[in-house]
Write an enzyme that holds these catalytic residues in place. Structure first.
Site: not given
Ligand code: DGL
Length: 278
Positions: A8-9, A40-41, A71-73, A150, A182-184
């Site tokens: 993931d990011s 990453y978004g 990570c969805n992104t 984060e 988003c996994t966060h």
């Molecule tokens: N956890 C990530 C996701 O699922 C990335 C979030 C990010 O880095 O912007 O999209």
């Protein structure tokens, strides 16, 4: 035992790792947090694709047999490309859980929280086309939320303000379901649930993703997955890598995962190749 590679990011993929640990405690996991590049978004999809390809090479070189793009992104930017580039490797990716949301909603209005890149990607468009089924989807990118998570700010006034800004207008429009794309975001479910109230269902896709990992271990890699209560009681080893500050990830692990584990630093050499530091 198989080694599973997860990336993931940042710490978001730990919400997926947590579910993998619960369902498949005997598997060893290598986890890479690309915290040198988080978030990453807001980045172009092509850039996230390049990061994802190199991270995959890094994890495969260290013995990973299955890769979870937690990570969805990165899934939006790279999943298809990764499957083409590494055709022999099984991948599990993330896609916003529009399908279960559309099946569950009574009001026909669903909120989706995800990053800008996820909403821009073809994966989201295809999920909406296949599964939204006339349901009204209200999207929000929650600017700043990934950075708050984060930083470990899971329950501060700033985090609450970001979430209220996204969720209160959705409530006015009648949502009864929220998709965490988003996994966060699963790390702020308690706060989300407090804002939307108990009658709104919040969907965390991590358990379903962990089940898919188990299915692929058995069917593609032919790995016997022990039933609960059978097999050895030894839990699989975990190893973490981060391209950001070591203490940051090491400090978050006990809180987000409930385990203390070794973390190693990695470097992006000339912005392109990942190398273990030191
Ligand atoms: N956890 C990530 C996701 O699922 C990335 C979030 C990010 O880095 O912007 O999209």
């Amino acid at each position: 035992m198989t080694i599973i590679g997860i990336f993931d990011s940042g710490v978001g993929g730990l919400s997926v790792l947590r579910a993998v640990r619960q369902q498949l405690p005997h598997e060893a996991v290598l986890y890479l947090a690309d915290q040198g590049h988080v978030p990453y978004g807001p980045r172009p999809l092509a850039e996230v694709r390049a990061f994802s390809e190199e991270i995959t090479r890094f994890l495969l070189a260290r013995g990973a047999k299955l890769i979870v793009v937690a990570c969805n992104t990165a899934s939006a930017a790279a999943l298809q490309h990764l499957r083409q580039t590494f055709p022999e490797v099984p991948f599990v990716g993330m896609e916003p859980a529009v399908k279960p949301a559309a099946e569950h909603t009574q009001t026909g209005v669903v909120g989706v929280l995800a990053t800008p890149a996820t909403f821009q990607g073809a994966l989201y468009a295809s999920v909406v086309e296949r599964f939204a089924n006339g349901v009204r989807l209200i999207q929000h990118t929650c600017p700043g939320l990934v950075a708050q998570i984060e930083a470990g700010q899971l329950d501060t006034p700033e985090t609450r303000a970001i979430l209220e800004n996204a969720l209160l207008p959705m409530l006015e429009k009648g949502i009864d379901t929220v998709v965490l794309g988003c996994t966060h975001y699963p790390f702020v479910i308690p706060l989300i649930q407090e804002i939307v109230g108990p009658q709104v269902r919040v969907i965390d896709p991590a358990p379903a993703v962990a089940r898919q990992v188990g299915r692929l271990l058995e069917t593609v890699l032919d790995e016997p997955v022990p039933f609960e209560g059978t097999g050895s009681s030894r839990t699989g080893a975990l190893r973490f890598y981060t391209s950001g500050p070591l203490e940051g990830l090491a400090g978050m692990l006990p809180r987000l995962l409930g385990e203390i584990c070794p973390v190693r630093a990695v470097n992006w050499v000339e912005g392109q190749r990942l190398k273990v530091k030191g």
